[in-house]
Write a protein that holds these residues in place. Structure first.
Motif, PDB file in Angstrom:
ATOM      1  N   LEU A 158       0.840  -1.203   0.000  1.00  0.00           N
ATOM      2  CA  LEU A 158       0.000   0.000   0.000  1.00  0.00           C
ATOM      3  C   LEU A 158       0.873   1.250   0.000  1.00  0.00           C
ATOM      4  O   LEU A 158       0.614   2.204  -0.747  1.00  0.00           O
ATOM      5  CB  LEU A 158      -0.918  -0.003   1.222  1.00  0.00           C
ATOM      6  CG  LEU A 158      -1.849  -1.211   1.375  1.00  0.00           C
ATOM      7  CD1 LEU A 158      -2.590  -1.136   2.710  1.00  0.00           C
ATOM      8  CD2 LEU A 158      -2.845  -1.292   0.231  1.00  0.00           C
ATOM      9  N   ASP A 159       1.909   1.240   0.835  1.00  0.00           N
ATOM     10  CA  ASP A 159       2.802   2.401   0.915  1.00  0.00           C
ATOM     11  C   ASP A 159       3.503   2.676  -0.410  1.00  0.00           C
ATOM     12  O   ASP A 159       3.729   3.827  -0.780  1.00  0.00           O
ATOM     13  CB  ASP A 159       3.865   2.175   2.003  1.00  0.00           C
ATOM     14  CG  ASP A 159       3.299   2.299   3.404  1.00  0.00           C
ATOM     15  OD1 ASP A 159       2.313   3.039   3.581  1.00  0.00           O
ATOM     16  OD2 ASP A 159       3.847   1.661   4.319  1.00  0.00           O
ATOM     17  N   ARG A 160       3.842   1.626  -1.131  1.00  0.00           N
ATOM     18  CA  ARG A 160       4.657   1.778  -2.337  1.00  0.00           C
ATOM     19  C   ARG A 160       3.834   2.009  -3.605  1.00  0.00           C
ATOM     20  O   ARG A 160       4.373   2.508  -4.605  1.00  0.00           O
ATOM     21  CB  ARG A 160       5.542   0.542  -2.526  1.00  0.00           C
ATOM     22  CG  ARG A 160       6.641   0.430  -1.484  1.00  0.00           C
ATOM     23  CD  ARG A 160       7.487  -0.813  -1.734  1.00  0.00           C
ATOM     24  NE  ARG A 160       8.538  -0.934  -0.720  1.00  0.00           N
ATOM     25  CZ  ARG A 160       9.740  -0.376  -0.806  1.00  0.00           C
ATOM     26  NH1 ARG A 160      10.038   0.362  -1.859  1.00  0.00           N
ATOM     27  NH2 ARG A 160      10.639  -0.549   0.154  1.00  0.00           N
ATOM     28  N   THR A 161       2.556   1.649  -3.611  1.00  0.00           N
ATOM     29  CA  THR A 161       1.801   1.706  -4.867  1.00  0.00           C
ATOM     30  C   THR A 161       0.613   2.658  -4.853  1.00  0.00           C
ATOM     31  O   THR A 161       0.213   3.153  -5.911  1.00  0.00           O
ATOM     32  CB  THR A 161       1.283   0.309  -5.250  1.00  0.00           C
ATOM     33  OG1 THR A 161       0.401  -0.173  -4.220  1.00  0.00           O
ATOM     34  CG2 THR A 161       2.428  -0.672  -5.421  1.00  0.00           C
ATOM     35  N   LEU A 162       0.032   2.924  -3.690  1.00  0.00           N
ATOM     36  CA  LEU A 162      -1.208   3.698  -3.653  1.00  0.00           C
ATOM     37  C   LEU A 162      -0.963   5.193  -3.580  1.00  0.00           C
ATOM     38  O   LEU A 162      -0.148   5.668  -2.792  1.00  0.00           O
ATOM     39  CB  LEU A 162      -2.059   3.293  -2.447  1.00  0.00           C
ATOM     40  CG  LEU A 162      -2.973   2.090  -2.606  1.00  0.00           C
ATOM     41  CD1 LEU A 162      -3.739   1.874  -1.311  1.00  0.00           C
ATOM     42  CD2 LEU A 162      -3.948   2.268  -3.761  1.00  0.00           C
TER      43      LEU A 162
END
Length: 255
Positions: A158-162
């Motif tokens: 979530l941290d890397r893609t959203l």
């Protein structure tokens, strides 16, 4: 333990949860944790639950009872989602005041938390995380997701893609990968997986699903994700030991 997730973007929101509940290694069962209280055409309200099952079920039952009895204050009469979150928080306090003392006497953890997401006509879509104490926070464009339960394994993706401008279909895919990563690392989280995807200003949920154990799509994305991670790992450059040795940057003992 459980894992629930809410994602908000400029295009709408995604909410998802697993269904596994355990009270020890020899007592594992499945219970619904995602509930749709929408009033199509006027408001969309979706609630996910985590924590002590008896408390969360009692809270959901009270919300349903108030709707059925057409109480003055219920999920369909409150004018803003902020007030809906406050109402859910007040209901949590009410149930805990009634049952908490007795559970505490036997050393039973009675904490719980809720995700409340959706859109009421006249407002933008929102997601709130309602804590055990009844207070709450909401997702923002800077932090477009909220989690409940066993959060740590599904958070890195979530941290890397959203981002707030992530397309809604991509957010849904990310939610499933986040849950699958959690299931891979923690046996207390498991299918069926429930998920809804809501498009801003439609005021109806057009996309919802439940993925049972062994679902072909769930198996497919797990396989593809693992293969992609291995490929990305293999393509990473090796540690440049020689460079750091020649530049005098060896690790120095602090003993």
């Amino acid at each position: 333990m459980t894992y629930c997730l809410g994602i908000i973007t400029k295009f709408g929101l995604v909410m998802a949860s697993d269904s596994r509940t355990n009270a020890g290694v020899d007592y594992v069962s499945n219970y619904q944790k995602l509930f749709d209280f929408s009033l199509p055409g006027e408001r969309v309200i979706v609630i996910c639950t985590a924590g002590n099952l008896s408390i969360t079920q009692s809270v959901i039952a009270c919300l349903q009872k108030d709707l059925k009895a057409q109480e003055t204050i219920n999920l369909h009469t409150l004018p803003t989602l902020y007030e809906v979150a406050s109402y859910v928080g007040a209901t949590i306090r009410q149930i805990q005041q009634k049952d908490g003392t007795w559970l505490q006497k036997d050393g039973i953890d009675y904490k719980c938390s809720f995700l409340v997401g959706g859109q009421i006509r006249g407002e933008e879509p929102q997601i709130y995380l309602v804590y055990n104490q009844g207070n709450f926070i909401h997702a923002t464009p800077e932090t477009p997701f909220l989690q409940l339960g066993e959060t740590k394994y599904g958070k890195p993706i979530l941290d890397r893609t959203l981002k707030y401008d992530t397309p809604l279909e991509s957010a849904a895919k990310c939610a499933l990968l986040s849950i699958d990563s959690t299931m891979k690392s923690n046996i207390s989280v498991g299918p069926p997986i429930s998920m809804i995807m809501y498009e801003t200003d439609t005021f109806t949920i057009k996309h919802q699903l439940q993925l049972p154990p062994g679902d072909p799509y769930l198996l497919k994305i797990r396989k593809l994700w693992e293969e992609s991670l291995r490929k990305a790992f293999d393509n990473m450059p090796d540690v440049e030991w020689k460079y750091y040795r020649e530049n005098g940057t060896e690790a120095v003992s602090t003993d």
